[in-house]
Write an enzyme that holds these catalytic residues in place. Structure first.
Site, PDB file in Angstrom:
ATOM      1  N   HIS A   1       0.841  -1.206   0.000  1.00  0.00           N
ATOM      2  CA  HIS A   1       0.000   0.000   0.000  1.00  0.00           C
ATOM      3  C   HIS A   1       0.873   1.252   0.000  1.00  0.00           C
ATOM      4  CE1 HIS A   1       0.966  -0.055   4.256  1.00  0.00           C
ATOM      5  NE2 HIS A   1       0.428   1.140   4.386  1.00  0.00           N
TER       6      HIS A   1
ATOM      7  N   LYS B   1       9.397  -2.797   3.448  1.00  0.00           N
ATOM      8  CA  LYS B   1      10.567  -2.741   4.330  1.00  0.00           C
ATOM      9  C   LYS B   1      10.483  -3.826   5.381  1.00  0.00           C
ATOM     10  CE  LYS B   1      14.067  -0.092   5.793  1.00  0.00           C
ATOM     11  NZ  LYS B   1      14.854  -1.323   5.642  1.00  0.00           N
TER      12      LYS B   1
ATOM     13  N   LYS C   1       9.446  -9.008   5.028  1.00  0.00           N
ATOM     14  CA  LYS C   1      10.429  -9.706   5.863  1.00  0.00           C
ATOM     15  C   LYS C   1      11.086 -10.778   5.021  1.00  0.00           C
ATOM     16  CE  LYS C   1      11.778  -9.555  10.205  1.00  0.00           C
ATOM     17  NZ  LYS C   1      11.779  -8.406  11.115  1.00  0.00           N
TER      18      LYS C   1
ATOM     19  N   SER D   1      15.937   3.564  10.064  1.00  0.00           N
ATOM     20  CA  SER D   1      16.167   2.981   8.732  1.00  0.00           C
ATOM     21  C   SER D   1      15.546   3.873   7.653  1.00  0.00           C
ATOM     22  CB  SER D   1      15.487   1.617   8.619  1.00  0.00           C
ATOM     23  OG  SER D   1      16.316   0.622   9.110  1.00  0.00           O
TER      24      SER D   1
END
Ligand code: NAD
Length: 473
Positions: free
Chosen positions: A67, A72, A108, A364
């Protein structure tokens, strides 16, 4: 704790989601789309080991939600990796990013190996081959999917990934943004190491600064003077202890795998680490009482308990004995659903892991932004700020006829370095997320706890993005 779980990890994430979804206004179809894992990539590839034998590697990359782009999430090297676990962790990344307003989808990755059983050369071959498999299927890239470290991986693996990616994509100007958690020399950002612990501190401090919440808990406002117990003095626990102590809290106990140490007047985490480096253990730390049963530390008299080591440590067996008024979940999944029920009944405030330990992913995000902008934070404005501050201070001193102390002068004149800006961005992120979740929780008396409110926050944000994108006309 060892009892067979009735649900898989992914199903238990879905259950938490469903519990919170009841408190939102979204159609079932939208909720189903948010829950689903959009893409699951399962990879097998061969590794020629140092002794010449061939071993088949099992690896995954899951993109739970696109979305927002890129996706990440970390890459885990562990022999417990399986598809269900990677899917669950990817889903949690979607919700975590949404809560802290980091504009990424969740993902992941994992490779089913125990990295201790492989040489550095073998690990390099595995990491580089995994990266090239991701490149082949367009599962990595600064605008597609950006991995990061997780269990069993760190800066070294991230360096191999960026090197493999950029050599396969020559000329891609933003290539350094294909992965985060890189060493500073390879495009990493300063302030990442302490990010999770500092984020935990900022989140808990914000809760402690809410007068109505503190009144309900029967505690004074603010962090200063509060008694804190920290479980685990690894990366996250060490930084939690440090920031709480530096801000006036009293860290009365620190627990490790082989025992805990307690001092009602406070412990210094730095001295404790030095002691452990010398003796191999925190037990018998001078001036402190040693508790040989490390779990006893969780039940000590304190205001704030920070589990920063393992999952499921506060559960149906010990939750009733917890005396802390606030639990800050620094670790992932330290409290079980049975413990949550006890907290509700006893009026203990549990600040949930899903957003509280989001400091790593937040920083990050700053690293990725730095890579896209190709400039170190602070490079453009630092000197300008220093010159301006010097001018302003000079004017004030001239008008008042007084001079500030050298120490104050140094503090006032300093322009912001990269690490200052990263800390400041993290502080803003954690404060904003804490307020948003608290607002959701306190404005609906039916919502049982802050964890459910955090899920509601995530669902609302992801659903809003889908609807605004016109995916559900
Ligand atoms: P770490 O390995 O650096 O530290 C963990 C510490 O816990 C070690 O010192 C270990 O000895 C100790 N420990 C192990 N068993 C224990 C026990 N039974 N009782 C007390 N202490 C014990 O790991 P970390 O990076 O600090 O991560 C800690 C937790 O925080 C994990 O749940 C992790 O998933 C979570 N987390 C970490 C980050 C991060 O940025 N590092 C981000 C989000 C969440």
């Amino acid at each position: 704790m060892s009892a067979e779980k009735p649900y898989s990890f992914f199903q238990s994430v879905e259950k938490s989601f469903d519990k919170a979804a009841k408190f939102t206004k979204w159609d079932n179809g939208i909720l189903e789309q948010i829950k689903a894992c959009n893409s699951v990539y399962r990879i097998n590839f061969p590794l020629k080991r140092d002794d010449g034998t061939i071993e088949v590697m099992e690896a995954y990359r899951v993109q739970h939600s696109q979305h927002k782009s890129p996706c990440k999430g970390g890459i885990r090297f562990s022999d417990a990796v399986n598809q269900d676990e990677v899917m669950a962790l990817a889903a949690l990344m979607t919700y975590k990013c949404a809560i802290v307003n980091v504009p990424f989808g969740g993902a992941k990755g994992g490779i089913k190996i125990n990295p201790r059983n492989y040489s550095v050369y073998e690990l390099e071959k595995i990491t580089r081959r995994y990266t090239s498999e991701l490149v082949k299927k367009n599962f990595i890239g600064p605008g597609i999917d950006v991995p990061a470290p997780d269990y069993g991986t760190g800066e070294r693996e991230m360096s191999w990934i960026v090197d493999t990616y950029t050599s396969l994509k020559p000329g891609e100007i933003d290539g350094a943004g294909c992965v985060t958690g890189k060493p500073v020399t390879q495009g990493g950002v300063r302030g990442r190491k302490e990010a999770t612990g500092l984020g935990v501190f900022f989140g808990v401090r914000e809760v402690c600064n809410m007068p109505d919440v503190m009144e309900k808990l029967g505690l004074p406002v603010g962090v200063a003077g509060k008694k804190v117990v920290v479980q685990g003095i690894g990366n996250v626990g060490y930084h939690c202890a440090k920031f709480f102590r530096e801000n006036g809290a009293v860290v009365v106990a620190i627990a490790e795998h082989d025992g805990a140490v307690y001092n009602v007047n406070g412990l210094n985490e730095e001295e404790l680490i030095q002691f452990r480096n010398k003796t191999g253990s925190i037990i018998n730390f001078p001036g402190a009482t040693t508790l040989l049963n490390t779990l006893d530390a969780l039940e000590l008299e304190c205001d704030i308990l920070i589990p920063a080591a393992l999952e499921n440590v506060i559960n149906g067996d010990n939750a009733q004995k917890i005396k802390a008024k606030i639990i800050g979940e620094a670790a992932n999944g330290p409290c079980t659903p049975e413990a949550d029920d006890v907290f509700i009944q006893k009026g203990i405030l549990c600040v949930p892991d899903m957003y509280l330990n989001a400091g790593g992913v937040t920083v990050s995000y700053f690293e990725w932004l730095k890579n896209l902008s190709h400039v170190r934070y602070g490079r453009l404005e630092k000197r300008f700020s220093e010159n301006m501050n010097t001018h302003i201070l000079g004017q004030i001193e001239e008008l008042s006829g007084k001079r500030v102390s050298e120490q104050e002068r140094e503090f006032i004149l300093r322009g912001a370095d990269e690490v200052d800006l990263v800390h400041s961005g993290l502080e803003e992120t954690m404060i904003a997320a804490t307020r948003e979740i608290m607002h959701i929780w306190l404005s609906n008396p039916e919502i049982p706890d802050m964890r459910t409110a955090a899920y509601v926050s995530a669902i609302n944000k992801v659903a809003t993005t889908y609807v605004e994108l016109g995916i559900f006309p």
